[in-house]
Every structure is written in C-alpha cells, then in structure tokens.
Write a protein that holds these residues in place. Structure first.
Motif, mmCIF file in Angstrom:
data_model
loop_
_atom_site.group_PDB
_atom_site.id
_atom_site.type_symbol
_atom_site.label_atom_id
_atom_site.label_comp_id
_atom_site.label_asym_id
_atom_site.label_seq_id
_atom_site.Cartn_x
_atom_site.Cartn_y
_atom_site.Cartn_z
ATOM 1 N N GLY A 195 1.044 -1.122 -0.016
ATOM 2 C CA GLY A 195 -0.160 0.058 -0.130
ATOM 3 C C GLY A 195 0.604 1.020 0.001
ATOM 4 O O GLY A 195 1.769 1.217 0.043
ATOM 5 N N PRO A 196 -0.182 2.132 -0.678
ATOM 6 C CA PRO A 196 0.995 3.985 0.129
ATOM 7 C C PRO A 196 1.948 3.848 0.813
ATOM 8 O O PRO A 196 2.650 4.567 0.869
ATOM 9 C CB PRO A 196 -0.356 4.868 -0.145
ATOM 10 C CG PRO A 196 -1.387 3.879 0.275
ATOM 11 C CD PRO A 196 -1.114 2.787 -0.084
ATOM 12 N N THR A 197 1.673 3.893 2.689
ATOM 13 C CA THR A 197 2.196 3.176 3.173
ATOM 14 C C THR A 197 3.396 2.942 3.648
ATOM 15 O O THR A 197 4.510 2.172 4.491
ATOM 16 C CB THR A 197 1.274 3.479 4.635
ATOM 17 O OG1 THR A 197 0.682 1.977 4.842
ATOM 18 C CG2 THR A 197 0.359 4.302 4.711
ATOM 19 N N MET A 201 -0.700 -6.136 1.503
ATOM 20 C CA MET A 201 -1.209 -6.453 2.204
ATOM 21 C C MET A 201 -1.574 -7.933 1.930
ATOM 22 O O MET A 201 -1.010 -8.590 1.319
ATOM 23 C CB MET A 201 -2.337 -5.951 0.148
ATOM 24 C CG MET A 201 -2.102 -4.767 -0.061
ATOM 25 S SD MET A 201 -2.986 -4.238 -1.639
ATOM 26 C CE MET A 201 -3.182 -2.450 -1.848
#
Length: 214
Positions: A195-197, A201
């Motif tokens: 994910g963006p952080t 996933m």
C-alpha cells in the motif's frame, strides 16, 4: 491563554468581566493590565508544573520504575510495580521461541489465531500486536523512556540470548522474509503488493461449494 481569548470575545460583545475574589474589572486600563499579569503568571505556573512532571517521570524511568500505562502480556500490576504473571509469561516465551523456529510473523500469527491465543484484553493476536510484543524491551527487564533503555525494577521474562535471536531475524528485510513465506504458501502475490504507507497487503480467501478461492 484560553481565558485571554474569552475576554476578547467579551469585549467584542460589550460584556464586562468583573472578578469577585480580586479587585479588578476589564472596563479600566488598570483592570486589563492586572488581568494580563495574572494570566501570564498562570501560564508560567502551568508550564513549570508540566516541566516538573516530565522531569519526575524521566527520573523515575531511569530508576527502572513502572509509571503506568498499558500493562504488557505476561505481567500484572501490584503495588504500582510490574509482577510476572506465570501463565501469561509462559505464553510470551512460547511466542518468542516459536518465532525463532518459524522466522515468519504471518505464519506464526495464523498458528496462534488457530490455537485461540489472545492478548491481555482477550482479543486474538494479530500481526501488529505480535510485532509490538516482539519489540517490547520490558520482557528483558528494561524500562524504556524516549528510546533509551534503563534496567527495570521488574523481573525479565525473556533471556537476552532469546531476545537477540528474535531480533537477528527481525533485522532481516520484511520483503525477504515475505518471499520465503510466499514460497511455502499458495498465496502467490503475498509480499509483492504494498500500500501507499509501505505496508504489505494481506491475502484472504472465500469458500463456495467446497472450493477455496484466494
């Protein structure tokens, strides 16, 4: 400071503040001066009290004292001190030992959840909880304050050797560990999609008509 803002609101609305316990009111220049002096001293006292509390907290942590907060699994609080809870302590040791053998937080969490292992508050163990547990220096008998460790008053649950083994594994890249885990599980995309952080996933599945769909 909040009170000073209130007085500004009073002034805009033609409201006068009169003190009963001190002889001033905001209709006169002397009254406004007295109010501002009192507010400045009140703010000063508030900040000094805050500094003293922080200094006392830091000094107590350096002595290894327990200063409250979330009680970690494996301990109870008795007389404002951490005391080993033997039943929970054995669970903590088991988790550390199994992590050294498995080398994967994902596989270990799945096994622990299948066995119904819970945290202090009765919730099933998840990956975030496991990482917090494995990184908690309380278990080696230390008290931590702002990233610095001090010898604690409480007894250690985990030996330094076991702690070092676990953290040698944790020092390995999470992506490399995920790749090894992926080789042992049918979830082929595990550890590849982030994910963006930067968090990986998690794979999931559903069953229909006796078949398993990932």
């Amino acid at each position: 400071m909040d009170f000073a803002k209130l007085v500004e609101v009073f002034d805009r609305n033609s409201v006068t503040f009169v003190s009963i316990t001190q002889s001033f009111n905001t209709t006169t220049s002397m009254g406004r001066l007295t109010l501002n002096i009192l507010l400045s001293f009140a703010q000063f006292e508030r900040e000094v009290i805050g500094e003293r509390i922080r200094d006392k907290f830091a000094a107590s942590r350096k002595k290894g004292m327990w200063m409250g907060g979330f009680v970690p699994l494996g301990y109870d609080v008795n007389d404002r001190k951490l005391v080993v809870n033997d039943g929970e302590a054995s669970t903590v040791r088991m988790i550390f030992e199994r992590f050294t053998k498995m080398g994967s937080a994902t596989i270990l969490v799945n096994a622990l959840r299948a066995e119904g292992i819970t945290g202090k508050r009765g919730k099933l163990v998840d990956k975030g909880y496991l990482y917090k547990l494995l990184n908690n220096r309380v278990y080696v008998g230390q008290a931590v304050h702002k990233g610095t460790s001090y010898p604690g008053e409480h007894k250690a649950i985990i030996s330094k050797e076991l702690w070092d083994k676990v953290h040698n594994i944790l020092c390995d890249s999470p992506r490399r560990r995920a790749a090894r885990t992926r080789a042992q599980t049918p979830a082929l995309l595990k550890g590849l999609i982030f994910g963006p952080t930067g968090c990986a996933m998690s794979p999931t599945h559903t069953r229909k008509g006796g078949r398993l769909y990932r």
